[in-house]
Design an enzyme around this catalytic site. Sequence first.
Site, PDB file in Angstrom:
ATOM      1  CB  SER A 194    -109.518  14.445   7.595  1.00  0.00           C
ATOM      2  OG  SER A 194    -109.821  13.112   7.959  1.00  0.00           O
ATOM      3  CD  GLU A 318    -104.218  10.753   3.102  1.00  0.00           C
ATOM      4  OE1 GLU A 318    -104.349  10.893   4.329  1.00  0.00           O
ATOM      5  OE2 GLU A 318    -104.441  11.665   2.274  1.00  0.00           O
ATOM      6  CG  HIS A 411    -105.058  11.443   7.574  1.00  0.00           C
ATOM      7  ND1 HIS A 411    -105.728  11.674   6.398  1.00  0.00           N
ATOM      8  CD2 HIS A 411    -105.898  11.850   8.572  1.00  0.00           C
ATOM      9  CE1 HIS A 411    -106.918  12.173   6.661  1.00  0.00           C
ATOM     10  NE2 HIS A 411    -107.046  12.303   7.971  1.00  0.00           N
TER      11      HIS A 411
END
Length: 503
Positions: A194, A318, A411
């Site tokens: 990330s 995600e 995610h």
Amino acid sequence: MVATTDITTADGAVRGLWGKRVSRWRSIPFAAPPVGELRFRAPQPVQPWTGVRDATHFGFAAMQHRRGAQIGPRQQQPTGEDCLTLNVTAPNKPAATARPVMVFIHGGGYLLGTSALRLYSGSRLALLGDVIVVSVNYRLGAFGYVDFSEYSTPAHRFDNNLGLRDQVAALEWVRDNIAAFGGDPGNVTIFGESAGAHAVLALMATPAAAGLFHRAISQSPPADWGPSQADAALFARRCVEQLGAGAGDGAQALLTATPNRIRSAVDHAVSAVMRDQPGLFPVAPQVDGDYLPLPIIDAFAGGSAHRVPLIIGTNRDEGTLFSRFDDTLPTTPERMRRLLRQVGGDAETRVLGAYPGFPKPRVAVRAGGDFTFWRPSVEVMSGHSRYAPTYAYRYDFAPRALQLAGFGATHALDLIPVFGATATPFGRALSAAGGQRAFNSVSEQFQRNWLSFARTGAPLAAWPAYTEDERATMIIDSPQRVEFDPERAKRLAWQGIRVPALA
């Protein structure tokens, strides 16, 4: 009695924890505490110490909202400005040669997170691959990623790109000290997820980081985050206004306000931007023409990024995590339309035409995740593949419980198999409805590819390199497979679209 072990670094001796199979050193300083006159300054050298410094416990996490520094079900790490530290995990078994080094940069949107999270210790990775794992703290939010340089005075300079500079300083510490822990300073892999994945790419585009690492892994990077000089200055002014200071007394306010007051002011300014401009995130490394000379995607497209081997990829789903818990991404039909209208031209027609079923909520969630993570990652892998070995992946596997809950391969899920945590209580809980054996298999795929890459510069042989002609992409699933140019229609629809400027 706790067993300990001492190592002598260039700044002094540190005492860590000696375990059955690995040893850990916690919160070793790699730069001077950025407090007082050093607030908003580039990292300065550590003041050497005498005697043995205790490195058996964690110090401060970077300044942030307290929810970001949660390191256990009922445990939060204290936060503070004195946060420039790193952690080292090393196998105890003697090695004939120096071990490869893997340096992990945590995520959290450049606003949250800490290297003290138990998952990030990397013990299983270190043992399986016989590597040294380093995890790094860096300044976040107001203190790391807002450019207050406009408020510099003759008495006090405000530097920019502080979080990025911190990461470079941490890598310099690794270069100068990791051999004492059994690591090879000539074989360093940086990896992150990330915002940490974005940091990996930013470091690849930062001239000051040249030679400090030799391979890079970027897991779910929002690759085109990064305000221009003009946008960074505009956002800094909004932050100072949130502090209640005018242009003439901004410097004084920044130097004298409490850390939490500054953090809160910047958090409010961030929230306002993301509410009004879906898809724009103003707290990230600034493209200043100097320390970070070019937008990250441009650096990769033009070949000025460091030409080291790169693994880069995203997760299939995600956006689902953000649609449930966070409204920062354009994961609703209304926010996605607003974003594309701000982009202008035929973006709205072109992109939404590639997502059959829009404006169904689940389709908007997929589009929002693709916009933030997959779209810019494709540009990076395409550009870098012209100059250096590049390996692309998509992570598709989700245990049945996450599928039933509508999260899928969301995610940050990839962190669990990468760090070998599928058999921990949390990993088993995710597989309570089935899929434990497959989850373990996926974890082994991840780890063996990551470790092969850290040792040799290439994943295992079944994973072909990415080229713009074939766009080979490893689909990490149970079983794994290779696809060529997956989601081609969507890739072409997103082509050339960038995050809009701050309005």
